[in-house]
Design a protein around this motif. Sequence first.
Motif, PDB file in Angstrom:
ATOM      1  N   GLU A   1      31.545  31.210  35.883  1.00  0.00           N
ATOM      2  CA  GLU A   1      32.006  29.957  36.475  1.00  0.00           C
ATOM      3  C   GLU A   1      32.669  28.992  35.505  1.00  0.00           C
ATOM      4  N   ALA A   2      32.294  29.060  34.220  1.00  0.00           N
ATOM      5  CA  ALA A   2      32.759  28.010  33.309  1.00  0.00           C
ATOM      6  C   ALA A   2      34.056  28.358  32.603  1.00  0.00           C
ATOM      7  N   LEU A   3      34.530  29.598  32.725  1.00  0.00           N
ATOM      8  CA  LEU A   3      35.675  29.999  31.916  1.00  0.00           C
ATOM      9  C   LEU A   3      36.863  30.560  32.690  1.00  0.00           C
ATOM     10  N   PRO A   4      37.105  30.126  33.938  1.00  0.00           N
ATOM     11  CA  PRO A   4      38.251  30.707  34.653  1.00  0.00           C
ATOM     12  C   PRO A   4      39.578  30.398  33.954  1.00  0.00           C
ATOM     13  N   GLY A   5      39.611  29.356  33.157  1.00  0.00           N
ATOM     14  CA  GLY A   5      40.840  29.005  32.444  1.00  0.00           C
ATOM     15  C   GLY A   5      41.041  29.774  31.148  1.00  0.00           C
TER      16      GLY A   5
ATOM     17  N   GLY B   1      32.226  37.200  39.942  1.00  0.00           N
ATOM     18  CA  GLY B   1      33.182  36.110  39.757  1.00  0.00           C
ATOM     19  C   GLY B   1      34.526  36.365  40.402  1.00  0.00           C
ATOM     20  N   ARG B   2      34.700  37.524  40.999  1.00  0.00           N
ATOM     21  CA  ARG B   2      35.927  37.839  41.754  1.00  0.00           C
ATOM     22  C   ARG B   2      35.607  38.977  42.708  1.00  0.00           C
ATOM     23  N   PRO B   3      36.440  39.182  43.717  1.00  0.00           N
ATOM     24  CA  PRO B   3      36.165  40.278  44.657  1.00  0.00           C
ATOM     25  C   PRO B   3      36.114  41.621  43.928  1.00  0.00           C
TER      26      PRO B   3
ATOM     27  N   ILE C   1      47.433  26.205  31.475  1.00  0.00           N
ATOM     28  CA  ILE C   1      46.327  27.126  31.780  1.00  0.00           C
ATOM     29  C   ILE C   1      46.367  27.535  33.257  1.00  0.00           C
TER      30      ILE C   1
ATOM     31  N   ARG D   1      48.928  30.228  33.533  1.00  0.00           N
ATOM     32  CA  ARG D   1      48.652  31.565  32.981  1.00  0.00           C
ATOM     33  C   ARG D   1      47.381  32.188  33.559  1.00  0.00           C
ATOM     34  N   GLN D   2      46.452  31.377  34.043  1.00  0.00           N
ATOM     35  CA  GLN D   2      45.199  31.929  34.576  1.00  0.00           C
ATOM     36  C   GLN D   2      45.138  31.792  36.101  1.00  0.00           C
TER      37      GLN D   2
ATOM     38  N   GLN E   1      40.624  33.465  42.141  1.00  0.00           N
ATOM     39  CA  GLN E   1      39.473  34.331  42.448  1.00  0.00           C
ATOM     40  C   GLN E   1      38.199  33.511  42.446  1.00  0.00           C
ATOM     41  N   ARG E   2      38.066  32.676  41.429  1.00  0.00           N
ATOM     42  CA  ARG E   2      36.853  31.858  41.330  1.00  0.00           C
ATOM     43  C   ARG E   2      36.807  30.801  42.429  1.00  0.00           C
TER      44      ARG E   2
ATOM     45  N   ARG F   1      45.545  33.608  38.657  1.00  0.00           N
ATOM     46  CA  ARG F   1      44.831  34.595  39.450  1.00  0.00           C
ATOM     47  C   ARG F   1      43.313  34.422  39.317  1.00  0.00           C
ATOM     48  N   THR F   2      42.854  34.281  38.079  1.00  0.00           N
ATOM     49  CA  THR F   2      41.413  34.122  37.841  1.00  0.00           C
ATOM     50  C   THR F   2      40.883  32.848  38.494  1.00  0.00           C
ATOM     51  N   VAL F   3      41.658  31.773  38.385  1.00  0.00           N
ATOM     52  CA  VAL F   3      41.239  30.506  38.985  1.00  0.00           C
ATOM     53  C   VAL F   3      41.160  30.659  40.502  1.00  0.00           C
TER      54      VAL F   3
ATOM     55  N   VAL G   1      39.742  22.841  34.123  1.00  0.00           N
ATOM     56  CA  VAL G   1      40.135  23.936  35.016  1.00  0.00           C
ATOM     57  C   VAL G   1      38.900  24.552  35.684  1.00  0.00           C
ATOM     58  N   ALA G   2      37.803  24.688  34.949  1.00  0.00           N
ATOM     59  CA  ALA G   2      36.571  25.209  35.557  1.00  0.00           C
ATOM     60  C   ALA G   2      36.116  24.290  36.692  1.00  0.00           C
TER      61      ALA G   2
ATOM     62  N   ASP H   1      39.187  43.405  43.050  1.00  0.00           N
ATOM     63  CA  ASP H   1      39.996  42.878  41.951  1.00  0.00           C
ATOM     64  C   ASP H   1      39.480  43.293  40.577  1.00  0.00           C
TER      65      ASP H   1
ATOM     66  N   ASP I   1      35.732  25.176  40.665  1.00  0.00           N
ATOM     67  CA  ASP I   1      34.481  24.903  41.389  1.00  0.00           C
ATOM     68  C   ASP I   1      34.726  24.028  42.609  1.00  0.00           C
TER      69      ASP I   1
END
Lengths: 440, 440
Positions: free
Chosen positions: A146-150, A329-331, B22, B25-26, B32-33, B28-30, B313-314, A334, B318
């Motif tokens: 949760e804390a590092l999606p960036g 943290g993701r489907p 960020i 570049r992130q 997903q979360r 997709r991850t953002v 970003v986290a 993915d 959230d």
Amino acid sequence: MIRPFRVGIAGLGTVGASVIQILDRQNRTVAQRGGRPVQVVGVSARDRAKDRGFDLSRFTWFDDPLALARSEEVDCVVELIGGADGTAHEVVRTALSLGKHVVTANKALLAKHGSALASLAEEKGVSLAFEASVAGGIPVIKTLREALPGNRVSRLYGILNGTCNYILSRMELEGLTFAECLKDAQRLGYAEADPTFDVEGFDTAHKLAILTSLAFGSKIDAEAIYVEGISSIAPLDLAMAHELGFRIKLLGVAERTETGIEQRVHPTMVPKTSSIAQVMGVTNAVTIDADAVKELTLIGPGAGGDATASAVVADIADVAGGKAGTTFGRPVADLEAAPRAPMQRHEGGYYIRLTVHDRPGVAAGVATRMAEADISLESILQKRSEMAATKDPHGRSGAPVPLVLITYAATEASIRSALDKISRDGLIAEPPQVIRIERE
Amino acid sequence: MIRPFRVGIAGLGTVGASVIQILDRQNRTVAQRGGRPVQVVGVSARDRAKDRGFDLSRFTWFDDPLALARSEEVDCVVELIGGADGTAHEVVRTALSLGKHVVTANKALLAKHGSALASLAEEKGVSLAFEASVAGGIPVIKTLREALPGNRVSRLYGILNGTCNYILSRMELEGLTFAECLKDAQRLGYAEADPTFDVEGFDTAHKLAILTSLAFGSKIDAEAIYVEGISSIAPLDLAMAHELGFRIKLLGVAERTETGIEQRVHPTMVPKTSSIAQVMGVTNAVTIDADAVKELTLIGPGAGGDATASAVVADIADVAGGKAGTTFGRPVADLEAAPRAPMQRHEGGYYIRLTVHDRPGVAAGVATRMAEADISLESILQKRSEMAATKDPHGRSGAPVPLVLITYAATEASIRSALDKISRDGLIAEPPQVIRIERE
């Protein structure tokens, strides 16, 4: 009134008992966080009669944990049975299949069946939470999920097994052997009667597999992990480490390399000044290297009933509040099937302790083989025992003496090839000791 | 298709610019979360023409950040303007009033208006998230709010200001004065032209106020904090600390005591072997003592555009996913107005460096005053300079010399009273240096 979130606990060892006590004493805080009251309604364990220090009569008792998993009374099953397969697996699968949430502390289960169980949870629209499965009370799962999606994580490494860190700490501080410290660890309850699982690195590997998946968004791949334990570490290695500015820790390391994701568990030389080197005794720690946050280190208790229960209770509150999110943290769809970086391609510094015959030309012979394999040496230390030094005018006894090399970055393959040749040259009296170096 | 979560950013300094990069570049991850795509739609800053290294034309530009806060295009306002009042406060209040989520890095705003803003967010059913306001990239807000519902926190302490830790680290490692290190910190951009806010402890106090509220479930009470900065620390104190097995850190400490919640910011002697003592340079760290998890330490970057943006970003992810929960981890109505524990009642060990006149009976006079105040001494160190020692047969020069005392646990009131008497007795040539000791 809001309907309470009804929890069933399967397994009432120290962790299970502590979960019940914490939910009693922290009921208000858990309800505030979860947005509704949390209530334990059912329990299951092997021995109903065992004195756990509190009354079980207020809970529905299930002789069969599967019956608890199937109970319509229960919204969330807390699985604290343990083991990758068998009952624990069945309980979790059953609960998820029936659309119940699951909270577990079971690293072996996750490492083996994590992806399949996550798919099932996703399909049923329920949560599968497992903060307690890695590093006890340290919220490392939450941090990675949760804390590092960036962030793009480049590496993570951790002290994930308290038994090993306790043994290495005592060996270092008191100059004892592995066997002596293991015995003490067993006496104090830090190690099992059969310590293989801990000291040979398998426990660390299970935990690493889980962290790797969260950190890199990859499918769990426990079989890809290179595993080496700490039983070969000698007091001399710890003394040499000290002299060279290192400490030895059993680390689980996951790293993104050019060939793929490298996962390895082995005794590791870490700089004495690093955060992770300060972690002594049964304490655990994880360091995450990532592009935005640079370096993040979390240190805390890796085991113990209350610390593990703290993680279980945090999961229960998150799940009750609908805040746990997807399992990894993701489907699951993915999650990447990331290529495995083979250990032979690992690149890093090495500590190599050779036991060489004490005669002219041996150091030169070793250095030549290293040079042929394109390995640069940062330092060479030869220790001649005082007794040996009295034997002849040159201080040579002919008896084997240690020769320690520290290399600059080299590949595992080149190190292994050079050591094979050195062995075939008849320069060494014992198999070499090889410890990888991990820098900050 | 799921509607994207539309973000407006007010303030485009290094953090704001990094948030945009960020999120690019992130992405997709953002997503997903957060469970849906996150899209920056509008931005506002003072200078539209400034070169930020990327194109702003794809965003709606707002000259007035309040217009951005009011824009119907925006679901979530990211406030990176700064300052407890004025524009930042208005932007946040406006956005919340209109039912928009807010993510902010503004510690001063939270410390002053946190409870009122949290009430407003609650009333409007939106999130107010502020991970970036304390300790940059370290997920300490998330940890306190979400990872510890099963715990009763007894104490937390942290290195929350990188500038101070940089200065103290350099003073210690290089034997430099405060003024010299401050100048370097300013040259390197670690300290402001007017460094008062950092070096006198006010920045740490704002952050501590926020952490205290989360840890103890109490209303933010920044005015209750006892604050002392590091400008009085002399190289001699660092040398003495070294000799006595300590390091000096500017800590923010919050502790549950018998009289209430004690909040204090001051230079602190910490055991050299503690996790927090290892934290050097601009790095931040927080240690949490709690009943179930025992001790948890988080170490990471306390400032910097990318690290702070990582936290922003986290929070965005959230909030997009509806996972931020209530502002302080519980409804505002449940936050306690905890009694303040007055500093005079603080109890702990003390390092006291006196500059005494070098004549017979002085040490005895000091020791007597301490005994009268019921203060037990763990050690006394008298350092006589070599030059002074050559002056007379007894090694006395008459010139003032340092006398260092380490006390066992004593109250602030008793220490202050003893020192007043020692001063009135004419035993000391300068005001005493007092540094509190914090043990693990």
